[in-house]
Design an enzyme around this catalytic site. Structure first.
Site, PDB file in Angstrom:
ATOM      1  N   LEU A  20       3.880   6.729  -2.404  1.00 51.07           N
ATOM      2  CA  LEU A  20       5.278   6.942  -2.795  1.00 51.07           C
ATOM      3  C   LEU A  20       5.514   6.883  -4.300  1.00 51.07           C
ATOM      4  CD1 LEU A  20       6.851   5.201   0.269  1.00 51.07           C
ATOM      5  CD2 LEU A  20       6.958   7.626  -0.330  1.00 51.07           C
ATOM      6  N   PHE A  70       0.814  -1.216   0.000  1.00 55.45           N
ATOM      7  CA  PHE A  70       0.000   0.000   0.000  1.00 55.45           C
ATOM      8  C   PHE A  70       0.847   1.264   0.000  1.00 55.45           C
ATOM      9  CE2 PHE A  70       1.017  -0.256   4.449  1.00 55.45           C
ATOM     10  CZ  PHE A  70       0.818   1.011   4.996  1.00 55.45           C
ATOM     11  N   LYS A  71       2.117   1.138   0.358  1.00 51.21           N
ATOM     12  CA  LYS A  71       2.992   2.313   0.379  1.00 51.21           C
ATOM     13  C   LYS A  71       3.180   2.908  -1.021  1.00 51.21           C
ATOM     14  CE  LYS A  71       3.667   1.716   4.782  1.00 51.21           C
ATOM     15  NZ  LYS A  71       4.936   1.474   5.432  1.00 51.21           N
ATOM     16  N   ASP A  72       2.964   2.100  -2.059  1.00 50.53           N
ATOM     17  CA  ASP A  72       3.126   2.602  -3.428  1.00 50.53           C
ATOM     18  C   ASP A  72       2.146   3.725  -3.751  1.00 50.53           C
ATOM     19  OD1 ASP A  72       5.264   0.989  -4.368  1.00 50.53           O
ATOM     20  OD2 ASP A  72       3.902  -0.694  -4.647  1.00 50.53           O
ATOM     21  N   THR A  79       7.917   0.411   3.273  1.00 47.58           N
ATOM     22  CA  THR A  79       8.212   1.783   2.842  1.00 47.58           C
ATOM     23  C   THR A  79       9.515   1.846   2.069  1.00 47.58           C
ATOM     24  OG1 THR A  79       7.006   2.760   4.699  1.00 47.58           O
ATOM     25  CG2 THR A  79       8.640   4.146   3.625  1.00 47.58           C
TER      26      THR A  79
END
Length: 686
Positions: free
Chosen positions: A295, A290-292, A322
């Site tokens: 980011l 989900f960090k994509d 992350t």
């Protein structure tokens, strides 16, 4: 500006009356006067393409000031004409859903629209024109449903006021306010400031001074049929002032972030799991977590916002996901931006999965590096905060190397905004699929460590998404569960436990500070007191009234390692779907805490491929090869849902840069690495 039937003429007249200024309708007052015939007759006379050209020429000869101008529906399709108009004033886009426009035009018996021909539907024309409206507007006003023209006019005036006054959207520190004043209150901070600065000078986190924007139910319903990127555009426009990032640039950034970097066209699809449980799949980005979502976007926001006269080194601490996401995101910047923006990622050397570590090493690029630290995530995060607040060190870097430090962790406000988008989008998808009607509540269950993802869900609720409860799911590092149940945040005697779900192996939840600041009515003195006590004494306790507020919003539970693996096995055997370890934690907690009176959306925060050893163990494979690539090939043989992640396989196949720095758990050593990397990158570039 807007499609035929958007109400441009009527709304323009109302605004003209309110402002006591002339109103000019391009169709009636310019085109028909110039041509000495009706617009319909002209279109019939010269045809589609010649009409657009003639219309554009008329617009180029037109000039006015101090007026409200209602453009024709096709004016935005002539580039030169719109460039001429845009120089003269503010372009407002009345964004009306296609279904509403089609209904209006049918009732108005409109039978001639530029571009309408046999084999081309009205819906096709409206969709085609969207690209032109999006190119030119300064301000978007959502006009869903049967909203009255007077109401639209008021919305336009409010939006113009916002556009003209960036002072309306400033940020404060969570540790300012109350009866005292902090350094941060002495100067305004705007979105571009908080993106680049990351952490407030007083050690607090930035939050919008006047809170988040609210959407009406009609505005949300107007987004039900929108694509993910369209929803993101609308939501982020309201959260980011155009003085910081104009709408046209924001659209370009969103398209770059989500256009081709995600393997699923829906970006964040919602999948039915079983019963009233749905999975929000957040792992279709390039690094499978989900960090994509943040980011892939934040590096481009950052590059746009920072001054062009300074170099920036972005510092990141990660508990796993992350790291590769931020390395991948910053490595996709344009080459000119890479020369002035670099990144260093600190991660617990022995506290991430083998595949996560392989990703972080393989994702290193010429402007992005990983450093393993012989400690845990909490040390990495605390060390970065200490480095940011060390004015001697940061001042030295600025003077000696012309380099400023910035943060890309979830302490950075910009990291939270894309997460709000996917929580809102998930709800709208359930409405679009007919699972619920708009206004019906849902619960959301999220595996939680640093409190950023669940905070974004709560923010979506504040903005008008009907979320009933946010369920916080912990693993055996269950400090948040204890806190939500008792109001006591107590680090004393706790040691971080390494689990199968390392991304939530966290004891100090940074974003909790933002939530407490909110429920404490922005009492910065109280927040300062609580977190100073946590830092100095290892614990704090909420007042009874604040605990009551918290428990109205949040419920919490935790999951053991055994239950996590059992859930993975059970779901696979009954559905053929493989959960990752973090999603399994949330599934276990959701099963225990949901009351089954409404749907529950479980955030699936990572792809199971990232945690292959634990998944293979859950699937009861006796012998597990230690090679990460072999593990993925074994998992792929199961032909499970979802399939093996494309990006992970490609990353692990790369030889890449197989080396990375490793250092001891000492803040001064981290500072040494930071200075060394600045010397090697920026001094070499310049």
């Amino acid at each position: 500006m807007g499609p035929p039937g958007a109400g441009k003429t009527t709304v323009g007249r109302i605004i003209g009356q309110k402002l006591d200024c002339p109103v000019i309708d391009i169709d009636d007052d310019v085109l028909e006067t110039t041509w000495n015939m009706s617009v319909s007759e002209k279109l019939q006379d010269v045809g589609y393409e010649e009409f657009l050209e003639e219309e554009g020429k008329a617009l180029l000869k037109f000039s006015a000031s101090g007026s409200v101008i209602s453009l024709s529906g096709s004016n935005p399709m002539h580039a030169a004409g719109m460039q001429h108009m845009k120089k003269s004033g503010i372009v407002v886009y009345l964004d009306v859903p296609a279904r509403v426009i089609m209904s209006r035009l049918k009732s108005m018996e409109v039978d001639r629209i530029v571009g309408l021909s046999p084999g081309v539907s009205l819906k096709d024309i409206l969709q085609f024109r969207k690209q032109f409206y999006k190119r030119w507007f300064d301000i978007r006003v959502l006009c869903g449903g049967d909203i009255a023209a007077e109401v639209v006019a008021e919305k336009v005036l409010d939006a113009v006021k916002r556009y003209q006054d960036s002072e309306l959207e400033t940020f404060i520190s969570t540790r300012s306010g109350g009866t005292g004043r902090s350094m941060e209150e002495d100067s305004h901070k705007y979105f571009s400031d908080v993106v680049t600065q990351g952490l407030a000078l007083d050690g607090g986190l930035f939050v919008p001074e006047r809170g988040l924007p609210k959407f009406t139910a009609e505005e949300w319903q107007g987004l039900i049929e929108a694509t993910y990127t369209e929803r993101a555009q609308v939501i982020l426009e309201r959260c980011i002032h155009p003085a910081d990032i104009p709408a046209s640039k924001l659209a370009e950034i969103i398209e770059t972030a989500y256009g081709e970097n995600f393997s699923c066209s829906k970006i964040a699809p919602v999948r039915h799991l079983a019963g009233n449980q749905f999975l929000l799949e957040l792992f279709h980005g390039p690094t499978a977590s989900f960090k994509d979502f943040a980011l892939q976007l934040v590096p481009h926001l950052f590059a746009y916002c920072i001054p062009k006269t300074c170099n920036y080194l972005v510092l990141v601490a990660t508990s796993g996901d992350t790291g590769s996401a931020v390395l991948d995101g910053f490595s996709r910047l344009h080459d000119t931006d890479k020369q002035r923006i670099a990144l260093v990622n600190f991660f617990p050397e022995d506290g991430v999965s083998p595949i996560q570590k392989s990703q972080m090493i393989a994702c290193q690029k010429e402007n992005a590096w990983s450093v393993g630290v012989k400690s845990d995530f909490d040390f990495c995060q605390t060390a970065i905060k200490q480095i940011f607040t060390d004015s001697d060190f940061t001042g030295f870097l600025t003077v000696e190397y012309g380099t400023a430090l910035a943060a890309a962790n979830s302490i950075n406000w910009a990291r939270l905004l894309p997460q709000i988008v996917y929580h809102a989008s998930a709800y709208l998808d359930l409405v679009h699929q007919g699972i619920i009607s708009f206004g019906s509540p849902v619960d959301i269950c999220i595996p939680t460590g640093n409190f950023g993802n669940i905070l974004a869900a709560f923010y979506a609720k504040m903005m008008g998404i009907p979320i009933r409860k946010c369920i916080c799911a912990s693993n055996e590092n269950n400090i948040l569960t204890d806190f939500i149940r008792t109001g006591v945040y107590d680090l004393r005697g706790r040691k971080l436990i390494s689990t199968f779900s390392p991304a939530v192996d966290i004891l100090k939840s940074s974003n909790l500070e933002r939530y407490l600041h909110l429920i404490a009515n922005e009492d910065g003195q109280l927040v300062t007191q609580l977190f100073n006590q946590l830092e100095n004494q290892g614990h704090f306790q909420l007042r009874k009234d604040l605990l009551g507020k918290l428990q109205q919003d949040l419920v919490a539970g935790w999951c053991s390692e055994e239950d996590c693996l059992a859930a993975i096995h059970s779901v696979y055997t009954t559905t053929g779907y493989i959960l990752d370890t973090h999603t399994a934690v949330a599934k276990v907690v959701a099963d225990r805490l949901q009351d089954r009176t409404c749907p529950i959306i479980i955030s699936s925060t990572a792809h199971y491929s990232k945690f292959a050893p634990a998944i293979l163990r859950a699937l009861r494979i006796a012998e597990i090869n230690q090679n990460p690539l072999s593990q993925l090939h074994l998992l792929s043989s199961y032909s499970a849902l979802p399939p093996i992640h494309w990006g992970l396989l490609e990353t692990l196949k790369k030889t890449g840069n197989g080396n990375h720095h490793v250092c001891v758990a000492d803040t001064s050593v981290l500072m040494f690495h930071i200075e060394n990397l600045i010397q090697n990158h920026f001094m070499k570039v310049f």
